[in-house]
Design a protein around this motif. Structure first.
Motif, PDB file in Angstrom:
ATOM      1  N   PHE A   1       8.751   8.499  16.832  1.00  0.00           N
ATOM      2  CA  PHE A   1       9.384   7.501  17.696  1.00  0.00           C
ATOM      3  C   PHE A   1      10.881   7.728  17.821  1.00  0.00           C
ATOM      4  O   PHE A   1      11.431   7.801  18.914  1.00  0.00           O
ATOM      5  CB  PHE A   1       9.110   6.105  17.155  1.00  0.00           C
ATOM      6  N   ASP A   2      11.557   7.834  16.694  1.00  0.00           N
ATOM      7  CA  ASP A   2      13.001   8.081  16.673  1.00  0.00           C
ATOM      8  C   ASP A   2      13.416   8.440  15.255  1.00  0.00           C
ATOM      9  O   ASP A   2      13.554   7.546  14.404  1.00  0.00           O
ATOM     10  CB  ASP A   2      13.779   6.862  17.151  1.00  0.00           C
ATOM     11  N   PRO A   3      13.617   9.720  14.967  1.00  0.00           N
ATOM     12  CA  PRO A   3      13.946  10.128  13.596  1.00  0.00           C
ATOM     13  C   PRO A   3      15.314   9.663  13.122  1.00  0.00           C
ATOM     14  O   PRO A   3      15.660   9.861  11.951  1.00  0.00           O
ATOM     15  CB  PRO A   3      13.869  11.658  13.660  1.00  0.00           C
ATOM     16  N   ARG A   4      16.074   9.024  14.016  1.00  0.00           N
ATOM     17  CA  ARG A   4      17.381   8.494  13.599  1.00  0.00           C
ATOM     18  C   ARG A   4      17.283   7.089  13.022  1.00  0.00           C
ATOM     19  O   ARG A   4      18.282   6.567  12.502  1.00  0.00           O
ATOM     20  CB  ARG A   4      18.345   8.505  14.794  1.00  0.00           C
ATOM     21  N   LEU A   5      16.116   6.472  13.094  1.00  0.00           N
ATOM     22  CA  LEU A   5      15.946   5.150  12.504  1.00  0.00           C
ATOM     23  C   LEU A   5      15.926   5.247  10.979  1.00  0.00           C
ATOM     24  O   LEU A   5      15.317   6.164  10.421  1.00  0.00           O
ATOM     25  CB  LEU A   5      14.640   4.510  12.977  1.00  0.00           C
ATOM     26  N   ALA A   6      16.560   4.295  10.304  1.00  0.00           N
ATOM     27  CA  ALA A   6      16.462   4.217   8.856  1.00  0.00           C
ATOM     28  C   ALA A   6      15.133   3.559   8.477  1.00  0.00           C
ATOM     29  O   ALA A   6      14.496   2.896   9.300  1.00  0.00           O
ATOM     30  CB  ALA A   6      17.626   3.406   8.300  1.00  0.00           C
ATOM     31  N   VAL A   7      14.708   3.748   7.239  1.00  0.00           N
ATOM     32  CA  VAL A   7      13.511   3.087   6.735  1.00  0.00           C
ATOM     33  C   VAL A   7      13.889   2.302   5.486  1.00  0.00           C
ATOM     34  O   VAL A   7      14.720   2.732   4.689  1.00  0.00           O
ATOM     35  CB  VAL A   7      12.381   4.094   6.427  1.00  0.00           C
ATOM     36  N   LEU A   8      13.283   1.123   5.327  1.00  0.00           N
ATOM     37  CA  LEU A   8      13.625   0.203   4.252  1.00  0.00           C
ATOM     38  C   LEU A   8      12.383  -0.113   3.433  1.00  0.00           C
ATOM     39  O   LEU A   8      11.332  -0.443   3.990  1.00  0.00           O
ATOM     40  CB  LEU A   8      14.195  -1.092   4.839  1.00  0.00           C
ATOM     41  N   GLY A   9      12.506   0.005   2.103  1.00  0.00           N
ATOM     42  CA  GLY A   9      11.345  -0.274   1.274  1.00  0.00           C
ATOM     43  C   GLY A   9      11.695  -0.358  -0.197  1.00  0.00           C
ATOM     44  O   GLY A   9      12.871  -0.318  -0.597  1.00  0.00           O
ATOM     45  N   LEU A  10      10.651  -0.470  -1.016  1.00  0.00           N
ATOM     46  CA  LEU A  10      10.791  -0.649  -2.449  1.00  0.00           C
ATOM     47  C   LEU A  10      11.187   0.662  -3.125  1.00  0.00           C
ATOM     48  O   LEU A  10      10.580   1.703  -2.864  1.00  0.00           O
ATOM     49  CB  LEU A  10       9.467  -1.156  -3.031  1.00  0.00           C
ATOM     50  N   PRO A  11      12.191   0.664  -3.995  1.00  0.00           N
ATOM     51  CA  PRO A  11      12.557   1.893  -4.717  1.00  0.00           C
ATOM     52  C   PRO A  11      11.345   2.489  -5.433  1.00  0.00           C
ATOM     53  O   PRO A  11      10.549   1.764  -6.036  1.00  0.00           O
ATOM     54  CB  PRO A  11      13.605   1.400  -5.728  1.00  0.00           C
ATOM     55  N   GLY A  12      11.200   3.800  -5.325  1.00  0.00           N
ATOM     56  CA  GLY A  12      10.093   4.491  -5.968  1.00  0.00           C
ATOM     57  C   GLY A  12       8.843   4.590  -5.133  1.00  0.00           C
ATOM     58  O   GLY A  12       7.881   5.271  -5.523  1.00  0.00           O
ATOM     59  N   ALA A  13       8.798   3.932  -3.973  1.00  0.00           N
ATOM     60  CA  ALA A  13       7.610   3.967  -3.123  1.00  0.00           C
ATOM     61  C   ALA A  13       7.348   5.377  -2.609  1.00  0.00           C
ATOM     62  O   ALA A  13       8.275   6.096  -2.218  1.00  0.00           O
ATOM     63  CB  ALA A  13       7.763   3.000  -1.955  1.00  0.00           C
ATOM     64  N   VAL A  14       6.073   5.749  -2.586  1.00  0.00           N
ATOM     65  CA  VAL A  14       5.688   7.078  -2.095  1.00  0.00           C
ATOM     66  C   VAL A  14       6.196   7.297  -0.678  1.00  0.00           C
ATOM     67  O   VAL A  14       6.681   8.380  -0.338  1.00  0.00           O
ATOM     68  CB  VAL A  14       4.154   7.242  -2.162  1.00  0.00           C
ATOM     69  N   TRP A  15       6.095   6.275   0.151  1.00  0.00           N
ATOM     70  CA  TRP A  15       6.451   6.501   1.552  1.00  0.00           C
ATOM     71  C   TRP A  15       7.944   6.776   1.729  1.00  0.00           C
ATOM     72  O   TRP A  15       8.334   7.538   2.612  1.00  0.00           O
ATOM     73  CB  TRP A  15       5.970   5.345   2.418  1.00  0.00           C
ATOM     74  N   LEU A  16       8.782   6.215   0.864  1.00  0.00           N
ATOM     75  CA  LEU A  16      10.209   6.519   0.951  1.00  0.00           C
ATOM     76  C   LEU A  16      10.501   7.945   0.492  1.00  0.00           C
ATOM     77  O   LEU A  16      11.377   8.623   1.045  1.00  0.00           O
ATOM     78  CB  LEU A  16      11.014   5.516   0.130  1.00  0.00           C
ATOM     79  N   LYS A  17       9.750   8.397  -0.497  1.00  0.00           N
ATOM     80  CA  LYS A  17       9.902   9.791  -0.920  1.00  0.00           C
ATOM     81  C   LYS A  17       9.485  10.743   0.197  1.00  0.00           C
ATOM     82  O   LYS A  17      10.156  11.750   0.460  1.00  0.00           O
ATOM     83  CB  LYS A  17       9.066  10.043  -2.178  1.00  0.00           C
TER      84      LYS A  17
ATOM     85  N   ALA B   1       0.824  -1.207   0.000  1.00  0.00           N
ATOM     86  CA  ALA B   1       0.000   0.000   0.000  1.00  0.00           C
ATOM     87  C   ALA B   1       0.858   1.257   0.000  1.00  0.00           C
ATOM     88  O   ALA B   1       0.529   2.257  -0.659  1.00  0.00           O
ATOM     89  CB  ALA B   1      -0.945   0.005   1.199  1.00  0.00           C
ATOM     90  N   LEU B   2       1.970   1.206   0.731  1.00  0.00           N
ATOM     91  CA  LEU B   2       2.801   2.405   0.877  1.00  0.00           C
ATOM     92  C   LEU B   2       3.549   2.764  -0.399  1.00  0.00           C
ATOM     93  O   LEU B   2       4.174   3.819  -0.473  1.00  0.00           O
ATOM     94  CB  LEU B   2       3.791   2.216   2.023  1.00  0.00           C
ATOM     95  N   VAL B   3       3.494   1.897  -1.399  1.00  0.00           N
ATOM     96  CA  VAL B   3       4.082   2.247  -2.690  1.00  0.00           C
ATOM     97  C   VAL B   3       3.340   3.431  -3.299  1.00  0.00           C
ATOM     98  O   VAL B   3       3.951   4.326  -3.902  1.00  0.00           O
ATOM     99  CB  VAL B   3       4.070   1.042  -3.647  1.00  0.00           C
ATOM    100  N   ARG B   4       2.006   3.468  -3.095  1.00  0.00           N
ATOM    101  CA  ARG B   4       1.198   4.512  -3.742  1.00  0.00           C
ATOM    102  C   ARG B   4       0.252   5.261  -2.801  1.00  0.00           C
ATOM    103  O   ARG B   4      -0.196   6.355  -3.142  1.00  0.00           O
ATOM    104  CB  ARG B   4       0.371   3.896  -4.875  1.00  0.00           C
ATOM    105  N   HIS B   5      -0.104   4.701  -1.669  1.00  0.00           N
ATOM    106  CA  HIS B   5      -1.129   5.280  -0.786  1.00  0.00           C
ATOM    107  C   HIS B   5      -0.533   6.432   0.032  1.00  0.00           C
ATOM    108  O   HIS B   5       0.169   6.223   1.013  1.00  0.00           O
ATOM    109  CB  HIS B   5      -1.674   4.197   0.141  1.00  0.00           C
ATOM    110  N   GLU B   6      -0.830   7.658  -0.367  1.00  0.00           N
ATOM    111  CA  GLU B   6      -0.165   8.818   0.212  1.00  0.00           C
ATOM    112  C   GLU B   6      -0.538   9.040   1.677  1.00  0.00           C
ATOM    113  O   GLU B   6       0.325   9.372   2.500  1.00  0.00           O
ATOM    114  CB  GLU B   6      -0.492  10.061  -0.614  1.00  0.00           C
ATOM    115  N   ALA B   7      -1.816   8.881   2.020  1.00  0.00           N
ATOM    116  CA  ALA B   7      -2.234   9.134   3.398  1.00  0.00           C
ATOM    117  C   ALA B   7      -1.600   8.141   4.365  1.00  0.00           C
ATOM    118  O   ALA B   7      -1.116   8.524   5.447  1.00  0.00           O
ATOM    119  CB  ALA B   7      -3.760   9.075   3.501  1.00  0.00           C
ATOM    120  N   GLN B   8      -1.585   6.867   3.988  1.00  0.00           N
ATOM    121  CA  GLN B   8      -0.956   5.880   4.867  1.00  0.00           C
ATOM    122  C   GLN B   8       0.557   6.035   4.873  1.00  0.00           C
ATOM    123  O   GLN B   8       1.214   5.790   5.893  1.00  0.00           O
ATOM    124  CB  GLN B   8      -1.371   4.467   4.458  1.00  0.00           C
TER     125      GLN B   8
END
Length: 253
Positions: free
Chosen positions: A128-144, A110-117
Motif C-alpha cells: 500500500f505504502d512502504p513509507r507508513l510507520a507500523v505501531l505495535g507491541l515490543p517483541g511482536a513477530v510482525w514488527l520484527k 495474533a501478530l505477536v506470534r503468528h508468523e503467517a499472519q
C-alpha cells in the motif's frame, strides 16, 4: 511521548466512546477502517487535527474484531489493503493523510506470534505504502518482520491495561486486566515515559519500550483517563507529541 487512542469505533447509529473529546487530548488517533467497526461517517469525523493511524483488524463486525480468525494469509493481505484504501479516501477528503498502521484486537494479539499472519499484514502495508510507520507491541513477530521489510517501526505501551511479567498484556477476560483509576494510570504512564518500566500484575518491575502510549477509547471514563495521563506527563516535563511521520512531506491522495 505520543498519546494515542482507538477512535471511530461506532457503526451506523451505534456510538462507542467520545471521539470528539478524545481528539482534544490525544496526539494520534487509531481509526477503525470498517472491518471490526467504523463506517464512512465515523472515519471522516475522526480524521481531523491529529496524526491518523489505520486501525486495521479481522473482518468481524459481530465480534468487534476480538475473536481470532484463521484467515488465509493472501486473503488477510487483501482485507488489510481494502481497509487502508477506505481510510485513505476519508483522510484525503478531510485534507489529511494516514501516518501509520496499528492492528486491532485479536489481530493485534495474533501478530505477536503468528508468523503467517504477520507476514500477510506486513505485505499489505508494504504494497500500500512502504513509507507508513507500523505501531505495535515490543517483541511482536510482525514488527520484527516489518523491520526486515524496511518499514519504520514504532513501539506501543498501554495506559489502561495490565501486563504479565513477560511483557505481554493480561487477557481481557481475567480479573485486573483493564485498569480504571485515572490517578493510578497516570502515575504508571509517567513512570514508563521517564524511567522505561512498569509494574506487572504480579508486582514485578518489567522493562517496556514505548514511543506511544494508548488509551482505549471504549474504556469507561476514557476521556478522563486520557486527560489525567496527558496532564501528568506534561507536569513531569515529558513532551507530548505525535511520533514524526516517516516522510512528513509526502501526500497520500
Amino acid at each position: 511521548m505520543d498519546l494515542n487512542a482507538d477512535l471511530g469505533e461506532g457503526f451506523g447509529h451505534w456510538t462507542l466512546g467520545d471521539d470528539k473529546a478524545l481528539l482534544d487530548v490525544v496526539t494520534s488517533a487509531n481509526i477503525a477502517c470498517g472491518a471490526h467497526a467504523g463506517d464512512p461517517d465515523t472515519m471522516l469525523a475522526a480524521a481531523r487535527g491529529v496524526a491518523i493511524g489505520a486501525h486495521v483488524g479481522y473482518r468481524d463486525l459481530a465480534g468487534f474484531g476480538r475473536r481470532f480468525i484463521d484467515v488465509a494469509p493472501d486473503t488477510l493481505t487483501n482485507e488489510i489493503l481494502c481497509q487502508l484504501g477506505a481510510l485513505q479516501a476519508c483522510a484525503a477528503v478531510a485534507g489529511a493523510r494516514i501516518s501509520y498502521v496499528k492492528p486491532h484486537g485479536a489481530l493485534y494479539n495474533a501478530l505477536v506470534r503468528h508468523e503467517a499472519q504477520a507476514d500477510a499484514v506486513v505485505d499489505a502495508v508494504r504494497l500500500f505504502d512502504p513509507r507508513l510507520a507500523v505501531l505495535g507491541l515490543p517483541g511482536a513477530v510482525w514488527l520484527k518482520r516489518a523491520q526486515v521489510a524496511g518499514l519504520s517501526v514504532r513501539y506501543e505501551a498501554f495506559a489502561d491495561r495490565a501486563y504479565t511479567s513477560s511483557g505481554t498484556l493480561v487477557p481481557r477476560g481475567l480479573p485486573g486486566a483493564v485498569l480504571h483509576q485515572p490517578a493510578q494510570i497516570a502515575e504508571r504512564c509517567v513512570q514508563l515515559a521517564t524511567e522505561g518500566w512498569l509494574t506487572s500484575i504480579d508486582g514485578r518491575a518489567i522493562r517496556v519500550r514505548a514511543d506511544s502510549i494508548c488509551v482505549h477509547g471504549d474504556t469507561p471514563g476514557a476521556v478522563g483517563i486520557a486527560r489525567a495521563v496527558r496532564d501528568a506527563l506534561v507536569a513531569a516535563g515529558v513532551s507530548v507529541r505525535a511520533v514524526p511521520r516517516v516522510d512528513a512531506s509526502r501526500s497520500i491522495a
